[in-house]
Write a protein that holds these residues in place. Sequence first.
Motif, PDB file in Angstrom:
ATOM      1  N   LYS A 143      14.594 -20.609   3.380  1.00 53.38           N
ATOM      2  CA  LYS A 143      15.351 -21.700   4.197  1.00 53.38           C
ATOM      3  C   LYS A 143      16.602 -21.152   4.722  1.00 53.38           C
ATOM      4  O   LYS A 143      17.624 -20.903   4.138  1.00 53.38           O
ATOM      5  N   PRO A 144      16.305 -20.430   5.878  1.00 52.06           N
ATOM      6  CA  PRO A 144      17.364 -19.669   6.703  1.00 52.06           C
ATOM      7  C   PRO A 144      18.633 -20.532   6.714  1.00 52.06           C
ATOM      8  O   PRO A 144      18.461 -21.563   7.419  1.00 52.06           O
ATOM      9  N   PRO A 145      19.787 -20.063   6.627  1.00 53.77           N
ATOM     10  CA  PRO A 145      21.031 -20.811   7.035  1.00 53.77           C
ATOM     11  C   PRO A 145      21.398 -20.714   8.459  1.00 53.77           C
ATOM     12  O   PRO A 145      20.603 -20.204   9.131  1.00 53.77           O
ATOM     13  N   ARG A 146      22.523 -21.100   8.995  1.00 57.39           N
ATOM     14  CA  ARG A 146      22.882 -21.265  10.428  1.00 57.39           C
ATOM     15  C   ARG A 146      23.557 -19.761  10.490  1.00 57.39           C
ATOM     16  O   ARG A 146      24.367 -19.236   9.686  1.00 57.39           O
ATOM     17  N   ILE A 147      23.632 -19.578  11.809  1.00 56.47           N
ATOM     18  CA  ILE A 147      24.383 -18.431  12.326  1.00 56.47           C
ATOM     19  C   ILE A 147      25.780 -18.950  11.993  1.00 56.47           C
ATOM     20  O   ILE A 147      26.115 -19.964  12.467  1.00 56.47           O
ATOM     21  N   GLY A 148      26.634 -17.890  11.492  1.00 54.49           N
ATOM     22  CA  GLY A 148      28.113 -18.197  11.274  1.00 54.49           C
ATOM     23  C   GLY A 148      28.488 -18.730   9.868  1.00 54.49           C
ATOM     24  O   GLY A 148      29.433 -19.055   9.596  1.00 54.49           O
ATOM     25  N   GLU A 149      27.230 -19.168   9.363  1.00 51.28           N
ATOM     26  CA  GLU A 149      27.523 -19.739   7.719  1.00 51.28           C
ATOM     27  C   GLU A 149      27.855 -18.433   7.088  1.00 51.28           C
ATOM     28  O   GLU A 149      27.581 -17.342   7.069  1.00 51.28           O
ATOM     29  N   PHE A 150      28.777 -18.994   6.026  1.00 53.42           N
ATOM     30  CA  PHE A 150      29.263 -17.763   4.964  1.00 53.42           C
ATOM     31  C   PHE A 150      28.462 -18.069   3.625  1.00 53.42           C
ATOM     32  O   PHE A 150      27.896 -19.099   3.205  1.00 53.42           O
ATOM     33  N   GLY A 151      28.343 -16.986   2.955  1.00 53.13           N
ATOM     34  CA  GLY A 151      27.709 -17.012   1.701  1.00 53.13           C
ATOM     35  C   GLY A 151      28.107 -15.607   0.850  1.00 53.13           C
ATOM     36  O   GLY A 151      29.193 -14.942   0.917  1.00 53.13           O
ATOM     37  N   GLU A 152      27.504 -15.742  -0.533  1.00 55.44           N
ATOM     38  CA  GLU A 152      27.770 -14.859  -1.223  1.00 55.44           C
ATOM     39  C   GLU A 152      26.616 -14.062  -1.713  1.00 55.44           C
ATOM     40  O   GLU A 152      25.214 -14.844  -2.136  1.00 55.44           O
ATOM     41  N   LEU A 153      26.321 -12.854  -1.585  1.00 50.24           N
ATOM     42  CA  LEU A 153      25.037 -12.109  -2.179  1.00 50.24           C
ATOM     43  C   LEU A 153      25.456 -11.487  -3.564  1.00 50.24           C
ATOM     44  O   LEU A 153      26.206 -10.690  -3.706  1.00 50.24           O
ATOM     45  N   LYS A 154      24.459 -11.521  -4.355  1.00 54.10           N
ATOM     46  CA  LYS A 154      24.458 -10.917  -5.840  1.00 54.10           C
ATOM     47  C   LYS A 154      23.109 -10.102  -5.881  1.00 54.10           C
ATOM     48  O   LYS A 154      21.957 -10.562  -5.893  1.00 54.10           O
TER      49      LYS A 154
ATOM     50  N   LEU B  84      19.929 -14.362  13.190  1.00 53.99           N
ATOM     51  CA  LEU B  84      18.599 -15.201  12.599  1.00 53.99           C
ATOM     52  C   LEU B  84      17.466 -14.846  13.260  1.00 53.99           C
ATOM     53  O   LEU B  84      17.288 -15.033  14.650  1.00 53.99           O
ATOM     54  N   SER B  85      16.420 -14.327  12.771  1.00 54.17           N
ATOM     55  CA  SER B  85      14.621 -14.496  13.246  1.00 54.17           C
ATOM     56  C   SER B  85      13.796 -14.801  12.377  1.00 54.17           C
ATOM     57  O   SER B  85      13.545 -14.030  11.329  1.00 54.17           O
ATOM     58  N   GLY B  86      13.159 -16.069  12.649  1.00 53.09           N
ATOM     59  CA  GLY B  86      12.485 -16.610  11.681  1.00 53.09           C
ATOM     60  C   GLY B  86      12.863 -16.539  10.167  1.00 53.09           C
ATOM     61  O   GLY B  86      14.016 -17.362  10.103  1.00 53.09           O
ATOM     62  N   LYS B  87      12.549 -16.210   9.256  1.00 51.47           N
ATOM     63  CA  LYS B  87      12.915 -16.328   7.914  1.00 51.47           C
ATOM     64  C   LYS B  87      13.899 -15.129   7.569  1.00 51.47           C
ATOM     65  O   LYS B  87      14.238 -15.170   6.253  1.00 51.47           O
ATOM     66  N   CYS B  88      14.167 -14.107   8.480  1.00 47.67           N
ATOM     67  CA  CYS B  88      15.114 -13.160   8.131  1.00 47.67           C
ATOM     68  C   CYS B  88      16.609 -13.251   8.928  1.00 47.67           C
ATOM     69  O   CYS B  88      16.557 -13.984   9.952  1.00 47.67           O
ATOM     70  N   ILE B  89      17.439 -13.127   8.112  1.00 45.40           N
ATOM     71  CA  ILE B  89      18.860 -13.319   8.539  1.00 45.40           C
ATOM     72  C   ILE B  89      19.571 -11.805   8.508  1.00 45.40           C
ATOM     73  O   ILE B  89      19.436 -11.058   7.580  1.00 45.40           O
ATOM     74  N   GLY B  90      20.518 -11.647   9.208  1.00 47.32           N
ATOM     75  CA  GLY B  90      21.482 -10.459   9.359  1.00 47.32           C
ATOM     76  C   GLY B  90      22.566 -11.021   8.924  1.00 47.32           C
ATOM     77  O   GLY B  90      23.196 -11.879   9.315  1.00 47.32           O
TER      78      GLY B  90
END
Length: 127
Positions: A54-65, A78-84
């Motif tokens: 479930k991709p987030p919106r562009i500009g959304e903040f998060g944490e990667l572990k 954002l492109s399909g199910k991939c985010i940068g």
Amino acid sequence: MSSWQSFSSAPRVPRRNAARLRLDVPVRLRFVSRDSKASLKNISCTGAQIEVDKPPRIGEFGELKFGDTVAFFEVIWLSGKCIGVEFDQPLPKQDVTALRQTQTRPERLQRQRLENEARKWVTGAIH
């Protein structure tokens, strides 16, 4: 000033300024409203490409572990199910290159996952 505020005011490193390591490693993402399992497709010291259900919106903040590493980020494309994502602080090069060992030793990664699940079951953390 919160870490999110300092992130938005931090100077951006030019795109593709850092070498990328191509992978397919399971990771954890945390957003304000949810946690998500994801697959890390490539990473550099300054950002990553991540596949999510479930991709987030562009500009959304998060944490990667991943492993012992935690990185705060902003979704920049954002492109399909991939985010940068772009990290708020560059990751240490040794953290990025340590992922190569995980990728080249999938049996070890699978064993670690099974051991972690067994540990959770034994301690009653999962039912």
